[in-house]
Design an enzyme around this catalytic site. Structure first.
Site, PDB file in Angstrom:
ATOM      1  N   CYS B  87      41.020  13.882 -18.343  1.00  0.00           N
ATOM      2  CA  CYS B  87      39.930  14.441 -19.151  1.00  0.00           C
ATOM      3  C   CYS B  87      40.438  14.873 -20.528  1.00  0.00           C
ATOM      4  CB  CYS B  87      39.266  15.587 -18.377  1.00  0.00           C
ATOM      5  SG  CYS B  87      37.639  16.037 -19.010  1.00  0.00           S
ATOM      6  N   HIS B 195      38.281  13.491 -12.714  1.00  0.00           N
ATOM      7  CA  HIS B 195      39.283  14.461 -12.255  1.00  0.00           C
ATOM      8  C   HIS B 195      39.736  14.151 -10.831  1.00  0.00           C
ATOM      9  CE1 HIS B 195      38.955  17.598 -15.459  1.00  0.00           C
ATOM     10  NE2 HIS B 195      37.776  17.029 -15.641  1.00  0.00           N
ATOM     11  N   GLU B 197      42.089  15.487  -9.254  1.00  0.00           N
ATOM     12  CA  GLU B 197      42.499  16.733  -8.577  1.00  0.00           C
ATOM     13  C   GLU B 197      41.302  17.493  -8.006  1.00  0.00           C
ATOM     14  OE1 GLU B 197      42.037  16.455 -11.707  1.00  0.00           O
ATOM     15  OE2 GLU B 197      41.419  18.351 -12.614  1.00  0.00           O
TER      16      GLU B 197
END
Lengths: 100, 234
Positions: B87, B195, B197
């Protein structure tokens, strides 16, 4: 970086840098404003673009040096050449200072 | 030996702990590195996480690029070390010239915050090496400036050399060619808008991001996955 004269007259230049979306690059903000203007009764407006105005007071020996240094700043930081164009205005000297 | 992952924290970064949490869960040893550091202290991989580095002033990533730590990140990347930008980290890598192109404001000026489907279109990067080519992953996106753009020549080169690693199935931001992530020529530097994660646990709705972060760590351990790392004698 850049030249800094010593023992010569240094001047300050009020430089303006306009950063705008590159021609042909999508500008959703400009497009939104254009639509808003149309809905306000200004349908004949086209080519609305939104950019940034950056003002700097630059110390240099002459306008050419001021322009040269700001051009370097534009290429290194102030504008992203992939998506933006820039225009530099060096209107004239603001103040003179004597460099010892 | 556990893999040491340096997670760079700029002022305004806000995803560093999420990345650290998931990396630790994968057996790696995460370490938060503040942007003023000038060394990565022997890291095996580097992650530039999401957030708003330096408030995104001027342009997203424009100021972060000049943070002291970026010299070390650039040297690490040039030596073939695995570097992932997520990002805002992707924006920083583009501004730093480690990846081509730029990320502009989303089409329609819409901030997108949603889980989107992306397809793994190339496995020649450290992030996607362990993923199944063509597989579809559900990953969250959360950005205002995620519209990837580059000139025609760059796009042709990215396509010809299989450097578009992830593509959106439903383009949420107007990105050119549905691009959600790209890598550099050697495949060791990767930037993605989604993302991984935040898709690290079924409890959060998806654990599809694990294969990507596992791949990043595996590339470090195995070496074989990352041709560049091998070439650089790592």
């Amino acid at each position: 970086m850049g030249a800094s004269g010593t023992g010569t007259d240094r001047h300050r230049f009020a430089v303006r840098v306009e950063v705008t979306p590159r021609a042909g690059i999508r500008d959703p903000e400009g497009a939104a404003i254009e639509r808003a203007l149309a809905s306000l009764g200004y349908p004949d407006v086209t080519g609305v673009h939104v950019g940034k105005l950056i003002t700097l007071s630059v110390g240099a020996t002459d306008p050419e040096e001021a322009r040269h240094r700001v051009d370097e700043m534009c290429r290194r930081l102030l504008a992203n050449p992939v998506i933006e164009d820039y225009r530099i205005e060096v209107p004239g000297e603001v103040a003179t200072e004597r460099v010892p | 030996m556990s893999v040491r992952v340096a997670i760079v924290q700029f002022p305004g970064t806000n995803c560093e702990l999420d990345v650290a949490h998931v990396c630790a869960g994968l057996g790696a040893q995460p370490e938060i590195v503040f942007h003023r550091e000038t060394s990565l202290a022997g890291a095996d991989a580097v992650v530039l996480p999401g957030g708003f580095a330096h408030g995104d002033y001027l342009r997203a990533g424009a100021i972060a690029r000049f943070s002291p730590v970026m010299d070390a990140v650039t040297a690490f990347a040039r030596a073939g070390g695995p570097v992932l930008g997520i990002c805002n980290g992707f924006q920083v890598l583009c501004e730093a010239g480690l990846l081509p192109g730029a990320l502009m404001r989303n089409a329609g000026l819409r901030f997108v915050c949603a889980t989107v489907r992306v397809r793994v279109d190339s496995t020649r990067s450290v992030l996607t090496a362990a993923a199944e080519p063509g597989s579809v992953l559900a990953l969250p996106v959360n950005h205002f400036e995620g519209c990837y753009t580059c000139d025609d020549r760059t796009l042709a080169r990215l396509r010809d050399t299989e450097r578009v690693v992830l593509r959106y199935l439903e383009n949420p931001n107007g990105s050119l060619d549905d691009i959600a992530g790209v890598c550099n020529e050697d495949g060791n530097v990767v930037g993605v808008m989604p993302h991984p994660e935040r898709a690290g646990d079924p409890l959060l709705g998806s654990d599809d991001g694990l294969v990507l972060l596992r791949s990043l760590c595996a590339g470090v351990v195995g070496g074989e996955r990352s041709g560049a790392a091998v070439a650089a004698g790592r």
